[in-house]
Motif scaffolding. Structure first.
Motif, PDB file in Angstrom:
ATOM      1  N   GLU A  75      28.906  42.197  32.752  1.00  0.00           N
ATOM      2  CA  GLU A  75      29.583  43.409  32.294  1.00  0.00           C
ATOM      3  C   GLU A  75      30.691  43.676  33.318  1.00  0.00           C
ATOM      4  N   SER A  76      30.549  43.395  34.461  1.00  0.00           N
ATOM      5  CA  SER A  76      31.649  43.572  35.399  1.00  0.00           C
ATOM      6  C   SER A  76      32.212  42.272  35.480  1.00  0.00           C
ATOM      7  N   ARG A  77      33.733  42.167  35.439  1.00  0.00           N
ATOM      8  CA  ARG A  77      34.469  41.070  35.289  1.00  0.00           C
ATOM      9  C   ARG A  77      34.321  40.151  36.773  1.00  0.00           C
ATOM     10  N   PRO A  78      33.825  38.893  36.715  1.00  0.00           N
ATOM     11  CA  PRO A  78      33.646  38.091  37.787  1.00  0.00           C
ATOM     12  C   PRO A  78      35.120  37.728  38.319  1.00  0.00           C
ATOM     13  N   GLN A  79      34.926  37.928  39.994  1.00  0.00           N
ATOM     14  CA  GLN A  79      36.135  37.559  40.561  1.00  0.00           C
ATOM     15  C   GLN A  79      36.370  36.015  41.027  1.00  0.00           C
ATOM     16  N   LEU A  80      34.995  35.596  41.764  1.00  0.00           N
ATOM     17  CA  LEU A  80      35.027  33.999  42.079  1.00  0.00           C
ATOM     18  C   LEU A  80      33.685  33.706  42.198  1.00  0.00           C
ATOM     19  N   VAL A  81      33.436  32.363  42.565  1.00  0.00           N
ATOM     20  CA  VAL A  81      32.217  31.952  42.673  1.00  0.00           C
ATOM     21  C   VAL A  81      32.205  31.162  44.072  1.00  0.00           C
ATOM     22  N   GLN A  88      40.557  29.049  28.561  1.00  0.00           N
ATOM     23  CA  GLN A  88      41.809  29.923  29.440  1.00  0.00           C
ATOM     24  C   GLN A  88      41.093  30.088  30.885  1.00  0.00           C
ATOM     25  N   ALA A  89      40.402  29.275  31.235  1.00  0.00           N
ATOM     26  CA  ALA A  89      39.878  29.457  32.635  1.00  0.00           C
ATOM     27  C   ALA A  89      40.963  29.851  33.650  1.00  0.00           C
ATOM     28  N   THR A  90      40.473  30.460  34.724  1.00  0.00           N
ATOM     29  CA  THR A  90      41.627  31.025  35.715  1.00  0.00           C
ATOM     30  C   THR A  90      41.131  30.400  37.008  1.00  0.00           C
ATOM     31  N   LEU A 135      33.504  27.509  36.178  1.00  0.00           N
ATOM     32  CA  LEU A 135      34.788  28.071  36.041  1.00  0.00           C
ATOM     33  C   LEU A 135      34.722  29.751  35.299  1.00  0.00           C
ATOM     34  N   ILE A 136      35.667  30.467  35.592  1.00  0.00           N
ATOM     35  CA  ILE A 136      35.924  31.810  35.504  1.00  0.00           C
ATOM     36  C   ILE A 136      36.827  32.124  34.281  1.00  0.00           C
ATOM     37  N   GLU A 137      36.449  32.713  33.352  1.00  0.00           N
ATOM     38  CA  GLU A 137      37.163  33.063  32.246  1.00  0.00           C
ATOM     39  C   GLU A 137      37.114  34.514  31.576  1.00  0.00           C
ATOM     40  N   ASN A 138      38.077  35.088  31.786  1.00  0.00           N
ATOM     41  CA  ASN A 138      37.661  36.788  31.410  1.00  0.00           C
ATOM     42  C   ASN A 138      36.468  37.332  31.991  1.00  0.00           C
TER      43      ASN A 138
END
Length: 460
Positions: free
Chosen positions: A433-439, A398-400, A411-414
């Motif tokens: 712990e904190s939600r990743p926003q972007l790489v 479910q990567a976004t 890939l970032i997912e949740n």
């Protein structure tokens, strides 16, 4: 010595004495001041015996004053003047060099090269200053909780939200913050410069890492901006009696290099990209034809006089992104496929169809393009080479979001970040712990969370 030679020698001696600050030599005696010559001795009478003059004693001969030396040759007489001649030649050489430098400066100013050199010098000074003020390094507290745009900038990055813009160096230190006060701020970056503009107004600001370079007020509302790696600025505005107007502005003088008034047939610009060689550019436009959407890609040279080459996509396709690849080819990403275009002919060289899947993200690094495609069953990571040949495809759950670098795809997912090799193999997965926003692919691969940027590394 002849009289004229004596006179010439006397003049030169006076010139040399005047140059050295010595007293002037006395001029030679005139012929009228000379004592009259003694008459020749009378001839002896005929038949008289010739008497030999008595021999001069040796002491008398030695007591006679030495005879004056003969004057030196002409080349030797000119030798004392060599310092004067050298100074004259040096002055002539300096004058010639000054004229040549002035001519070069005029030519450089006319061609814009002087401005380009000034920009390079400014970038070098900025880099040296930022190196000397490296700060404490990563992680960096940006204070921007919900960034709307993040772009790499000379190894660092520039981040934008609804109110603030912050610039960070490649060493993790905050260089400056900007509050442009725009209602709908937008951002585009290129190498060491970026452009801030208001999508509801007429203001455009060209910024370096350390200062504002230029503030422009356009005659009509700004729709789109882009900036090349050498600072050439592209601005799309509204225009009277036209759909839009595109202007390319010189990096040093901000004078127009290219102007294109777009008609309904041309369409409305939605994407603008400069080639890595800074000589070409591409514009993506959309228009409605017979109730269907038509997307076009126009390719042109910045200094060219020829009409742009145009590629028309399949009816119903929407142009989303333009990305130049190594080798000078253009990748056009639409909502239905990715197309590789030849900039010299405007023709399609290769295509990758999404087969009904939704494009969730695209990232290009070097010769690799990473696509994140979604469907009802989940997402897929698709890796393509510079010819749009499939390198690998992997399940992305479910990567976004996706980011591609020279060595990996992320890939970032949740709350997790997953790292894949460019052949599609999973390398690692890590939860935060904190939600990743972007790489972000900068000098180092950076991970952004709420108000924070840190170096992304493999978990231990």
């Amino acid at each position: 010595m002849r009289a004229e030679d004596k006179e010439r020698l006397a003049r030169r001696q006076r010139m040399l004495a005047r140059e050295r600050g010595e007293p002037l030599p006395q001029p030679p005696a005139q012929a009228a001041d000379k004592p009259p010559a003694a008459p020749p001795p009378a001839a002896p009478p005929a038949g008289a015996a010739q008497k030999k003059p008595p021999a001069r004693p040796a002491a008398t001969a030695a007591a006679q004053p030495p005879q004056a030396a003969e004057p030196a040759p002409a080349a030797a007489r000119l030798r004392p003047l060599s310092p004067i001649l050298r100074r004259r030649k040096r002055r002539r050489r300096l004058a010639a060099a000054a004229l040549a430098l002035a001519a070069l400066l005029v030519l450089a100013g006319l061609s814009g090269a002087l401005g380009a050199l000034g920009a390079l010098a400014g970038d070098a000074v900025d880099s040296a200053y930022l190196y000397l003020h490296r700060g404490s390094g990563w992680p960096a507290e940006t204070g921007i909780e919900s960034p709307s745009r993040v772009e790499p900038l000379a190894g660092g990055f520039v981040v934008l939200d609804a109110e603030d813009t912050a610039v960070y160096s490649a060493y993790g230190s905050c260089i400056r913050t900007i509050q442009p006060g725009y209602a709908r701020p937008a951002l585009a970056a290129g190498n060491t410069r970026f452009v801030l503009y208001d999508r509801t107004g007429t203001s455009v600001r060209v910024e370096s890492r350390t200062r504002t370079l230029k503030t422009l007020t356009m005659p009509q509302a700004v729709m789109l901006c882009a900036i090349s790696s050498n600072g050439t600025l592209g601005v799309v505005t509204q225009a009277e009696r036209y759909v839009a107007q595109l202007q390319l502005l010189d990096a040093a003088t901000y004078e127009p290099l290219f102007t294109w008034k777009m008609t309904r047939e041309d369409g409305t610009p939605v994407a603008l990209a400069f080639a890595p060689d800074n000589r070409r550019f591409a514009v993506g436009t959309v228009a409605a034809r017979d109730g269907r959407l038509v997307s076009k890609v126009s390719l042109s040279r910045i200094a060219g006089k020829d009409a742009p080459l145009t590629y028309t996509a399949d009816a119903g396709s929407m142009i989303l992104q333009l990305q130049w690849l190594p080798g000078g080819r253009l990748l056009a990403v639409l909502d239905t496929c990715a197309v590789l275009l030849d900039p010299d002919t405007g023709t399609e060289l290769a295509r990758y169809d999404f087969a009904g899947r939704e494009l969730l993200g695209v990232s290009v690094s070097g010769r690799t393009a990473a696509l994140l495609l979604g469907s009802h069953s989940g997402s897929s990571l698709v890796l393509l080479d510079a010819a749009l040949t499939l390198l690998a495809e992997a399940d992305a759950a479910q990567a976004t979001a996706v980011t591609c670098t020279d060595t990996a795809a992320y890939l970032i997912e949740n709350n997790t970040v997953a790292c894949y090799t460019l052949d599609g193999s999973l390398r690692w997965v890590h939860a935060y712990e904190s939600r990743p926003q972007l790489v972000l692919d900068a000098a180092q691969t950076l991970l952004f969370t709420a108000g924070r940027a840190e170096v992304l590394s493999a978990p231990e």
